[in-house]
Design a protein around this motif. Structure first.
Motif, PDB file in Angstrom:
ATOM      1  N   SER A 139       0.798  -1.225   0.000  1.00  0.00           N
ATOM      2  CA  SER A 139       0.000   0.000   0.000  1.00  0.00           C
ATOM      3  C   SER A 139       0.830   1.274   0.000  1.00  0.00           C
ATOM      4  CB  SER A 139      -0.926  -0.002   1.218  1.00  0.00           C
ATOM      5  OG  SER A 139      -0.167  -0.099   2.422  1.00  0.00           O
ATOM      6  N   SER A 140       2.092   1.220   0.451  1.00  0.00           N
ATOM      7  CA  SER A 140       2.915   2.434   0.495  1.00  0.00           C
ATOM      8  C   SER A 140       3.916   2.531  -0.655  1.00  0.00           C
ATOM      9  CB  SER A 140       3.655   2.512   1.839  1.00  0.00           C
ATOM     10  OG  SER A 140       4.643   1.490   1.923  1.00  0.00           O
ATOM     11  N   VAL A 141       3.884   1.602  -1.594  1.00  0.00           N
ATOM     12  CA  VAL A 141       4.819   1.627  -2.734  1.00  0.00           C
ATOM     13  C   VAL A 141       4.328   2.642  -3.755  1.00  0.00           C
ATOM     14  CG1 VAL A 141       5.810   0.279  -4.623  1.00  0.00           C
ATOM     15  CG2 VAL A 141       5.504  -0.765  -2.367  1.00  0.00           C
ATOM     16  N   ARG A 142       5.186   3.582  -4.124  1.00  0.00           N
ATOM     17  CA  ARG A 142       4.792   4.670  -5.018  1.00  0.00           C
ATOM     18  C   ARG A 142       5.424   4.585  -6.402  1.00  0.00           C
ATOM     19  NH1 ARG A 142       6.782   6.856  -0.590  1.00  0.00           N
ATOM     20  NH2 ARG A 142       8.519   7.847  -1.696  1.00  0.00           N
ATOM     21  N   ARG A 143       6.645   4.120  -6.499  1.00  0.00           N
ATOM     22  CA  ARG A 143       7.406   4.231  -7.750  1.00  0.00           C
ATOM     23  C   ARG A 143       7.236   3.038  -8.685  1.00  0.00           C
ATOM     24  NH1 ARG A 143      11.589   8.038  -7.977  1.00  0.00           N
ATOM     25  NH2 ARG A 143      11.775   9.322  -6.100  1.00  0.00           N
ATOM     26  N   TRP A 144       6.574   1.998  -8.239  1.00  0.00           N
ATOM     27  CA  TRP A 144       6.491   0.773  -9.028  1.00  0.00           C
ATOM     28  C   TRP A 144       5.043   0.359  -9.215  1.00  0.00           C
ATOM     29  CZ3 TRP A 144      10.939   0.018 -11.242  1.00  0.00           C
ATOM     30  CH2 TRP A 144      12.091   0.489 -10.603  1.00  0.00           C
ATOM     31  N   ARG A 145       4.764  -0.226 -10.385  1.00  0.00           N
ATOM     32  CA  ARG A 145       3.408  -0.647 -10.738  1.00  0.00           C
ATOM     33  C   ARG A 145       3.427  -2.102 -11.205  1.00  0.00           C
ATOM     34  NH1 ARG A 145       2.882   3.382  -8.482  1.00  0.00           N
ATOM     35  NH2 ARG A 145       1.863   5.353  -9.097  1.00  0.00           N
ATOM     36  N   VAL A 146       2.306  -2.748 -11.079  1.00  0.00           N
ATOM     37  CA  VAL A 146       2.158  -4.106 -11.604  1.00  0.00           C
ATOM     38  C   VAL A 146       2.478  -4.086 -13.097  1.00  0.00           C
ATOM     39  CG1 VAL A 146       0.495  -5.940 -12.102  1.00  0.00           C
ATOM     40  CG2 VAL A 146       0.495  -4.817  -9.852  1.00  0.00           C
ATOM     41  N   GLY A 147       3.288  -5.049 -13.517  1.00  0.00           N
ATOM     42  CA  GLY A 147       3.700  -5.140 -14.912  1.00  0.00           C
ATOM     43  C   GLY A 147       5.082  -4.585 -15.192  1.00  0.00           C
ATOM     44  N   ASP A 148       5.649  -3.821 -14.252  1.00  0.00           N
ATOM     45  CA  ASP A 148       6.994  -3.276 -14.457  1.00  0.00           C
ATOM     46  C   ASP A 148       8.033  -4.391 -14.517  1.00  0.00           C
ATOM     47  OD1 ASP A 148       6.070  -0.693 -14.459  1.00  0.00           O
ATOM     48  OD2 ASP A 148       6.698  -0.230 -12.398  1.00  0.00           O
ATOM     49  N   HIS A 149       8.997  -4.248 -15.431  1.00  0.00           N
ATOM     50  CA  HIS A 149      10.135  -5.168 -15.527  1.00  0.00           C
ATOM     51  C   HIS A 149      11.256  -4.614 -14.642  1.00  0.00           C
ATOM     52  CE1 HIS A 149       8.971  -7.035 -19.691  1.00  0.00           C
ATOM     53  NE2 HIS A 149       7.968  -7.023 -18.830  1.00  0.00           N
ATOM     54  N   VAL A 150      11.743  -5.434 -13.719  1.00  0.00           N
ATOM     55  CA  VAL A 150      12.690  -4.940 -12.723  1.00  0.00           C
ATOM     56  C   VAL A 150      13.837  -5.920 -12.519  1.00  0.00           C
ATOM     57  CG1 VAL A 150      10.927  -3.639 -11.459  1.00  0.00           C
ATOM     58  CG2 VAL A 150      11.402  -6.016 -10.807  1.00  0.00           C
ATOM     59  N   VAL A 151      14.904  -5.401 -11.920  1.00  0.00           N
ATOM     60  CA  VAL A 151      15.915  -6.244 -11.292  1.00  0.00           C
ATOM     61  C   VAL A 151      15.844  -5.980  -9.795  1.00  0.00           C
ATOM     62  CG1 VAL A 151      17.462  -6.411 -13.266  1.00  0.00           C
ATOM     63  CG2 VAL A 151      17.731  -4.513 -11.655  1.00  0.00           C
ATOM     64  N   VAL A 152      16.192  -6.992  -9.023  1.00  0.00           N
ATOM     65  CA  VAL A 152      16.150  -6.883  -7.567  1.00  0.00           C
ATOM     66  C   VAL A 152      17.580  -6.803  -7.051  1.00  0.00           C
ATOM     67  CG1 VAL A 152      15.299  -7.875  -5.419  1.00  0.00           C
ATOM     68  CG2 VAL A 152      14.053  -8.284  -7.563  1.00  0.00           C
ATOM     69  N   THR A 153      17.875  -5.736  -6.334  1.00  0.00           N
ATOM     70  CA  THR A 153      19.199  -5.557  -5.748  1.00  0.00           C
ATOM     71  C   THR A 153      19.200  -6.137  -4.331  1.00  0.00           C
ATOM     72  OG1 THR A 153      18.769  -3.375  -4.779  1.00  0.00           O
ATOM     73  CG2 THR A 153      19.452  -3.457  -7.098  1.00  0.00           C
ATOM     74  N   PRO A 154      20.353  -6.567  -3.818  1.00  0.00           N
ATOM     75  CA  PRO A 154      20.354  -7.373  -2.602  1.00  0.00           C
ATOM     76  C   PRO A 154      20.392  -6.627  -1.270  1.00  0.00           C
ATOM     77  CG  PRO A 154      22.530  -7.397  -3.586  1.00  0.00           C
ATOM     78  CD  PRO A 154      21.650  -6.639  -4.519  1.00  0.00           C
ATOM     79  N   ALA A 155      20.576  -5.302  -1.274  1.00  0.00           N
ATOM     80  CA  ALA A 155      20.689  -4.584   0.002  1.00  0.00           C
ATOM     81  C   ALA A 155      19.302  -4.352   0.589  1.00  0.00           C
ATOM     82  CB  ALA A 155      21.412  -3.260  -0.193  1.00  0.00           C
ATOM     83  N   TYR A 156      19.025  -5.012   1.691  1.00  0.00           N
ATOM     84  CA  TYR A 156      17.740  -4.959   2.381  1.00  0.00           C
ATOM     85  C   TYR A 156      17.921  -4.028   3.573  1.00  0.00           C
ATOM     86  CZ  TYR A 156      13.502  -7.063   4.524  1.00  0.00           C
ATOM     87  OH  TYR A 156      12.251  -7.308   5.068  1.00  0.00           O
ATOM     88  N   VAL A 157      17.471  -2.766   3.430  1.00  0.00           N
ATOM     89  CA  VAL A 157      17.819  -1.738   4.414  1.00  0.00           C
ATOM     90  C   VAL A 157      16.582  -1.206   5.120  1.00  0.00           C
ATOM     91  CG1 VAL A 157      19.820  -1.085   3.021  1.00  0.00           C
ATOM     92  CG2 VAL A 157      17.708   0.237   2.819  1.00  0.00           C
ATOM     93  N   ASP A 158      16.822  -0.613   6.277  1.00  0.00           N
ATOM     94  CA  ASP A 158      15.769  -0.008   7.088  1.00  0.00           C
ATOM     95  C   ASP A 158      15.768   1.496   6.839  1.00  0.00           C
ATOM     96  OD1 ASP A 158      14.049   0.941   8.996  1.00  0.00           O
ATOM     97  OD2 ASP A 158      15.082   0.052  10.720  1.00  0.00           O
ATOM     98  N   GLY A 159      14.773   1.987   6.141  1.00  0.00           N
ATOM     99  CA  GLY A 159      14.702   3.399   5.805  1.00  0.00           C
ATOM    100  C   GLY A 159      14.461   4.300   7.005  1.00  0.00           C
ATOM    101  N   GLN A 160      14.105   3.729   8.168  1.00  0.00           N
ATOM    102  CA  GLN A 160      13.879   4.529   9.367  1.00  0.00           C
ATOM    103  C   GLN A 160      15.112   4.603  10.268  1.00  0.00           C
ATOM    104  OE1 GLN A 160      10.065   3.732  11.308  1.00  0.00           O
ATOM    105  NE2 GLN A 160       9.355   2.728   9.442  1.00  0.00           N
ATOM    106  N   ASP A 161      16.191   3.950   9.862  1.00  0.00           N
ATOM    107  CA  ASP A 161      17.450   4.032  10.604  1.00  0.00           C
ATOM    108  C   ASP A 161      18.209   5.255  10.121  1.00  0.00           C
ATOM    109  OD1 ASP A 161      20.105   3.727  11.496  1.00  0.00           O
ATOM    110  OD2 ASP A 161      19.996   1.548  11.441  1.00  0.00           O
ATOM    111  N   PRO A 162      18.576   6.192  11.009  1.00  0.00           N
ATOM    112  CA  PRO A 162      19.277   7.408  10.562  1.00  0.00           C
ATOM    113  C   PRO A 162      20.538   7.109   9.753  1.00  0.00           C
ATOM    114  CG  PRO A 162      18.564   7.663  12.838  1.00  0.00           C
ATOM    115  CD  PRO A 162      18.271   6.239  12.460  1.00  0.00           C
ATOM    116  N   ALA A 163      21.288   6.064  10.118  1.00  0.00           N
ATOM    117  CA  ALA A 163      22.528   5.763   9.404  1.00  0.00           C
ATOM    118  C   ALA A 163      22.274   5.412   7.946  1.00  0.00           C
ATOM    119  CB  ALA A 163      23.270   4.614  10.091  1.00  0.00           C
ATOM    120  N   THR A 164      21.110   4.867   7.655  1.00  0.00           N
ATOM    121  CA  THR A 164      20.778   4.501   6.278  1.00  0.00           C
ATOM    122  C   THR A 164      20.806   5.719   5.366  1.00  0.00           C
ATOM    123  OG1 THR A 164      19.448   2.623   7.003  1.00  0.00           O
ATOM    124  CG2 THR A 164      18.963   3.505   4.816  1.00  0.00           C
ATOM    125  N   HIS A 165      20.495   6.882   5.916  1.00  0.00           N
ATOM    126  CA  HIS A 165      20.431   8.088   5.089  1.00  0.00           C
ATOM    127  C   HIS A 165      21.798   8.697   4.848  1.00  0.00           C
ATOM    128  CE1 HIS A 165      16.030   8.218   4.948  1.00  0.00           C
ATOM    129  NE2 HIS A 165      16.136   7.594   6.109  1.00  0.00           N
TER     130      HIS A 165
END
Length: 438
Positions: free
Chosen positions: A126-152
């Motif tokens: 429900s919070s995904v904005r940049r991607w839509r069903v049908g988009d062709h993508v590659v998946v990158t492996p870095a699984y990060v926490d966007g709420q961690d200050p260090a991530t920014h």
């Protein structure tokens, strides 16, 4: 028509959105019940531990996308997972599960592996904005926490940063995978599914090590020694060095690999079997280091500014010795063992640096994806297996029978599909995409 069949047929977003998700899907897994199966055995043959299972479809968190995987790839972390070394990856999944919330989904008695993928988005949270069903993508492996200050500051610095498909569940060696929206990038249109799948982990790791301001900061004219230069990491490192005006010195283990490396454009190739004279341990001793150093100086006239290190125990002492005064050893792994021993005099008295590098953040991944889309970096895919044969694919990497990257077809029914920019591909030249093919 099932959702998988619709993806394979190339149906549009309206059709994909309307079809129900399967309750279970096919995936390459290891099982919690098998973690002790190799105890006391010298050959931890991953063909015994890897299984093809039908696993339950997980629920989707608000910041995630469900991707129908057309192709994936084998990385060395899949080998570690299937060997249950240095610790079983179920330790990571259990640790995640203790966090509660959406993380609890990952703590299961099976682990779906795989840290590379290309495919089609079939659902978004429900919070995904940049991607839509049908988009062709590659998946990158870095699984990060966007709420961690260090991530920014840097996505790789976050406390809860994880390697997707290794330290998380629901990886890419499957018909479907769950990824955070912050892991997705557009699939390069000039590549096939399997060519697109093999790049994210290794290419971006090499970029961060050499090009990024968080790595060795390679400059024009730098001599760069690259261990395993026809492997998954090394083959991309050679390309980045050449593109950046550096001088790659590639170390390989056979004449056949040396020939492949020359086709990639590596200026100096050293066959370590010739340096060792039949003794595979020579490069672990000072006399071997000196022979290799002499060979490098004979070829380029000076010692390396940078050593691209990922082999670990078997080469690290040589790397510290061979780097020039004031030079840099940049390391991202230890495929031959984590316990490094080296003579520290060559480090401190000659003012050398060791830089630890891990994966790549999303911006670095995006820069690499741009270079691939432009044809400036080409995939180093050498062989493609079916998902049913994934155990053989991982075994080939475990025993170093491969060169470049090993691809795995998941939902894609055959190799060669997925190109949506044939004009761009023709401009680069088909032969450039087949440099590493068997």
């Amino acid at each position: 028509m099932t959702l998988s069949e619709a993806v394979i047929a190339g149906c549009g977003s309206e059709v994909l959105d309307a079809l129900p998700l399967p309750e279970r899907f096919v995936a390459a897994t290891v099982r919690l019940s098998d973690v002790h199966m190799f105890k006391g055995e010298p050959d931890k043959d991953v063909r015994r531990s890897l299984r093809i299972d039908a696993v339950p479809m997980p629920d989707l968190a608000p910041d995630e996308a469900l991707v129908a995987v057309m192709a994936s790839a084998v990385n060395y972390n899949t080998v570690w997972s299937a060997m249950f070394e240095p610790i079983p990856t179920f330790h990571f999944l259990q640790q995640m599960g203790r966090g509660g919330g959406w993380d609890a989904r990952h703590d299961l008695p099976h682990h779906v592996l795989g840290s590379d993928a290309s495919g089609v988005v079939v659902r978004t949270g429900s919070s995904v904005r940049r991607w839509r069903v049908g988009d062709h993508v590659v998946v990158t492996p870095a699984y990060v926490d966007g709420q961690d200050p260090a991530t920014h500051s840097d996505g790789m610095l976050g406390t809860d940063q994880r390697a997707w498909g290794f330290e998380t569940n629901f990886g890419g060696l499957a018909h479907f995978t769950v990824a955070r929206a912050s892991q997705l990038l557009p699939k390069p249109a000039l590549l096939t599914w399997e060519e697109a799948a093999v790049n994210p982990l290794c290419a971006a790791t090499a970029y961060r090590m050499l090009v990024s301001d968080r790595g060795a900061r390679m400059k024009q004219g730098d001599v760069v020694l690259i261990w395993g230069a026809t492997g998954g990491l090394g083959s991309y490192a050679v390309q980045f060095v050449r593109n950046g005006g550096g001088i790659p010195v590639g170390v390989v283990s056979s004449a056949q690999k040396a020939d492949t490396l020359r086709k990639l454009g590596c200026e100096v190739v050293i066959d370590r079997s010739e340096i060792g004279g039949g003794d595979p341990t020579l490069l672990q001793r000072p006399e071997g280091w000196k022979k290799l150093g002499s060979a490098i100086r004979a070829a380029v006239g000076e010692d390396p500014h940078i050593v691209f290190e990922h082999v670990g125990k078997a080469t690290f002492a040589a790397s510290v010795f061979i780097a020039r005064r004031g030079g840099t050893i940049v390391t991202c792994g230890s495929s031959t063992g984590y316990g490094h021993e080296f003579d520290n005099r060559y480090l401190w008295m000659k003012l050398k640096r060791i830089i630890g590098s891990h994966g790549a953040n999303l911006h670095e991944q995006c820069e690499v994806n741009r270079l691939i889309t432009m044809g400036r970096i080409v995939p180093t895919l050498s062989k493609t297996y079916s998902l049913d044969d994934v155990a053989a694919a991982v075994r080939s990497v475990q025993v170093n029978e491969h060169i470049g990257k090993v691809g795995v077809l998941c939902l894609a029914p055959e190799p060669g599909l997925g190109v949506t920019d044939p004009v761009g591909r023709a401009r680069i030249g088909e032969d450039r995409f087949r440099l590493f093919h068997d």
